[in-house]
Write a protein that holds these residues in place. Structure first.
Motif, mmCIF file in Angstrom:
data_model
loop_
_atom_site.group_PDB
_atom_site.id
_atom_site.type_symbol
_atom_site.label_atom_id
_atom_site.label_comp_id
_atom_site.label_asym_id
_atom_site.label_seq_id
_atom_site.Cartn_x
_atom_site.Cartn_y
_atom_site.Cartn_z
ATOM 1 N N GLY A 150 6.876 11.629 -35.910
ATOM 2 C CA GLY A 150 5.841 11.605 -35.124
ATOM 3 C C GLY A 150 4.706 12.679 -35.389
ATOM 4 N N LEU A 151 3.392 12.767 -34.794
ATOM 5 C CA LEU A 151 2.269 13.432 -34.604
ATOM 6 C C LEU A 151 2.215 14.487 -33.539
ATOM 7 C CD1 LEU A 151 -0.117 14.608 -36.079
ATOM 8 C CD2 LEU A 151 -1.376 12.759 -34.865
ATOM 9 N N THR A 152 2.270 15.625 -33.556
ATOM 10 C CA THR A 152 1.925 16.484 -32.370
ATOM 11 C C THR A 152 0.497 17.081 -32.180
ATOM 12 O OG1 THR A 152 4.523 17.148 -32.435
ATOM 13 C CG2 THR A 152 2.723 18.542 -30.964
ATOM 14 N N LEU A 153 -0.110 16.811 -31.268
ATOM 15 C CA LEU A 153 -1.290 17.390 -31.022
ATOM 16 C C LEU A 153 -1.310 18.636 -30.126
ATOM 17 C CD1 LEU A 153 -3.303 14.088 -30.202
ATOM 18 C CD2 LEU A 153 -3.247 15.147 -32.354
ATOM 19 N N ARG A 154 -2.265 19.613 -30.464
ATOM 20 C CA ARG A 154 -2.299 20.913 -29.776
ATOM 21 C C ARG A 154 -3.523 20.708 -28.777
ATOM 22 N NH1 ARG A 154 -0.982 25.997 -30.159
ATOM 23 N NH2 ARG A 154 1.091 25.262 -30.172
ATOM 24 N N PRO A 171 10.358 5.654 -38.393
ATOM 25 C CA PRO A 171 10.287 6.957 -39.151
ATOM 26 C C PRO A 171 9.499 6.646 -40.550
ATOM 27 C CG PRO A 171 12.449 6.604 -38.386
ATOM 28 C CD PRO A 171 11.670 5.197 -37.979
ATOM 29 N N ALA A 172 8.822 7.580 -40.815
ATOM 30 C CA ALA A 172 8.136 7.693 -41.993
ATOM 31 C C ALA A 172 8.892 8.545 -43.090
ATOM 32 C CB ALA A 172 6.519 8.009 -41.843
ATOM 33 N N GLN A 231 4.389 5.458 -46.342
ATOM 34 C CA GLN A 231 4.772 5.102 -44.930
ATOM 35 C C GLN A 231 3.932 5.782 -43.716
ATOM 36 O OE1 GLN A 231 9.140 4.921 -44.411
ATOM 37 N NE2 GLN A 231 9.376 3.650 -46.063
ATOM 38 N N LEU A 232 3.751 7.100 -43.788
ATOM 39 C CA LEU A 232 2.923 7.972 -42.891
ATOM 40 C C LEU A 232 1.594 7.201 -42.677
ATOM 41 C CD1 LEU A 232 2.747 10.600 -40.828
ATOM 42 C CD2 LEU A 232 2.089 11.732 -43.134
ATOM 43 N N THR A 233 1.142 6.899 -43.824
ATOM 44 C CA THR A 233 -0.236 6.276 -43.621
ATOM 45 C C THR A 233 -0.364 5.156 -42.822
ATOM 46 O OG1 THR A 233 -0.794 7.126 -45.932
ATOM 47 C CG2 THR A 233 -2.185 5.469 -44.918
ATOM 48 N N GLU A 234 0.790 4.171 -43.114
ATOM 49 C CA GLU A 234 0.828 2.958 -42.105
ATOM 50 C C GLU A 234 1.072 3.247 -40.749
ATOM 51 O OE1 GLU A 234 2.832 -0.114 -40.091
ATOM 52 O OE2 GLU A 234 3.729 1.809 -40.642
ATOM 53 N N ARG A 235 1.956 4.551 -40.625
ATOM 54 C CA ARG A 235 2.165 4.675 -39.227
ATOM 55 C C ARG A 235 1.165 5.215 -38.410
ATOM 56 N NH1 ARG A 235 5.892 2.377 -41.614
ATOM 57 N NH2 ARG A 235 8.254 3.178 -41.545
ATOM 58 N N MET A 236 0.262 6.097 -39.252
ATOM 59 C CA MET A 236 -0.886 6.513 -38.533
ATOM 60 C C MET A 236 -1.913 5.520 -38.378
ATOM 61 S SD MET A 236 -0.754 9.943 -37.964
ATOM 62 C CE MET A 236 -2.760 10.308 -37.621
ATOM 63 N N HIS A 237 -2.169 4.345 -39.120
ATOM 64 C CA HIS A 237 -2.992 3.419 -38.953
ATOM 65 C C HIS A 237 -2.464 2.683 -37.586
ATOM 66 C CE1 HIS A 237 -4.554 2.917 -43.434
ATOM 67 N NE2 HIS A 237 -5.063 4.008 -42.509
ATOM 68 N N VAL A 238 -1.015 2.531 -37.316
ATOM 69 C CA VAL A 238 -0.619 1.857 -36.122
ATOM 70 C C VAL A 238 -1.067 2.556 -34.914
ATOM 71 C CG1 VAL A 238 1.322 1.168 -34.918
ATOM 72 C CG2 VAL A 238 1.104 0.715 -37.306
ATOM 73 N N LEU A 239 -1.040 3.985 -34.826
ATOM 74 C CA LEU A 239 -1.339 4.856 -33.733
ATOM 75 C C LEU A 239 -3.040 4.700 -33.636
ATOM 76 C CD1 LEU A 239 0.475 8.138 -34.226
ATOM 77 C CD2 LEU A 239 0.964 6.300 -32.532
ATOM 78 N N LEU A 240 -3.630 4.542 -34.568
ATOM 79 C CA LEU A 240 -5.187 4.584 -34.465
ATOM 80 C C LEU A 240 -5.668 3.228 -33.857
ATOM 81 C CD1 LEU A 240 -6.355 6.362 -37.567
ATOM 82 C CD2 LEU A 240 -6.725 7.173 -35.293
ATOM 83 N N THR A 241 -4.921 2.296 -34.158
ATOM 84 C CA THR A 241 -5.015 0.789 -33.830
ATOM 85 C C THR A 241 -4.961 0.786 -32.061
ATOM 86 O OG1 THR A 241 -4.670 -0.190 -35.977
ATOM 87 C CG2 THR A 241 -4.609 -1.762 -33.889
ATOM 88 N N GLN A 242 -3.787 1.369 -32.095
ATOM 89 C CA GLN A 242 -3.390 1.454 -30.411
ATOM 90 C C GLN A 242 -4.200 2.456 -29.909
ATOM 91 O OE1 GLN A 242 0.749 2.899 -30.933
ATOM 92 N NE2 GLN A 242 1.834 1.103 -31.082
#
Length: 241
Positions: A184-188, A205-206, A211-222
């Motif tokens: 996952g990604l952590t934001l401050r 998991p990426a 695979q990370l690029t795909e996971r980020m695209h999913v988060l951004l779509t959500q």
């Protein structure tokens, strides 16, 4: 603080320790009452053993040769520093206690104790778990990934805050990407006088950057489908260290 996801997998302590070690470019060594800083001088074996190249006239080399073999006589310290400028940039510290043995043109470090400290506290890592663990597959690419996200895609970072719980953003003045791993990604989230971190877990998991690029695209779509929280009214400020 929290987020809208239910899956919150995080790296284990041994994996985190190995990730800090894999990504670190420098280390501090305390031995025989002295302390030396070494930059770009160490390598790491698959089992986590550290090999350090030091100058011939280094006091550390002399201490290693003269120290009783097998007795703990040195401590190595590695800092995990956030690549993006945020408050309190040191995310974790890793200490290895043990002893050096001269091998060819370098010193091989034999750890007898491993300790990882992060904001949640300090944890002792079992030596067998440390040796068996593998670094996060994104560990060595993380710095480039996060700085690119922060510098080239600030709009994406802002959009991701739509996945953060409304009350977690109250009073926010700046949000930056703090860390990323295979889970996952952590934001401050920074406020005027305080800060906090929010983790956005991936749906799976990426294991590499693709695979990370795909996971980020999913988060951004959500995030695009989520309602923009009304509490998010931060002022854009210059970055600090």
């Amino acid at each position: 603080m929290g987020d809208s996801h239910s899956w919150t997998a995080v790296p284990g302590t041994a994996e985190r320790a190995r990730s800090v070690l894999a990504a670190a470019w420098s280390c501090a060594v305390t031995a025989d009452g002295g302390r030396e800083e070494f930059v770009g001088a160490h390598t790491v074996d698959e089992d986590g053993r550290v090999h350090l190249r030091v100058p011939e006239d280094s006091s550390l080399r002399t201490a290693a040769i003269c120290a009783p073999r097998g007795e703990p006589s040195a401590v190595l310290e590695f800092a995990d520093v956030a690549p993006v400028p945020v408050r309190h940039r040191v995310r974790a510290r890793l200490w290895l206690a043990g002893w050096f043995a001269p091998e060819d043109d370098h010193l091989a470090f034999h750890a007898t104790r491993v300790v990882l400290r992060d904001p949640s506290g300090a944890a002792v890592v079992a030596l067998d778990e440390f040796a068996a663990a593998a670094p996060d597959p994104l560990a060595t690419a993380e710095a480039q990934l996060l700085t690119h996200l922060a510098d080239a895609h600030p709009d994406a970072v802002e959009r991701l805050t739509r996945l953060v719980r409304h009350d977690s953003l109250h009073g926010a003045v700046r949000v930056q990407p703090l860390a990323v791993d295979r889970h996952g990604l952590t934001l401050r989230i920074e406020r005027v006088r305080a800060h906090g971190d929010v983790r956005l877990p991936f749906h799976a998991p990426a294991d590499d950057v693709g695979q990370l690029t795909e996971r980020m695209h999913v988060l951004l779509t959500q995030a695009s489908a989520a309602a923009c929280p009304g509490a998010l009214q931060w002022q854009r400020t210059d970055r600090d260290g």
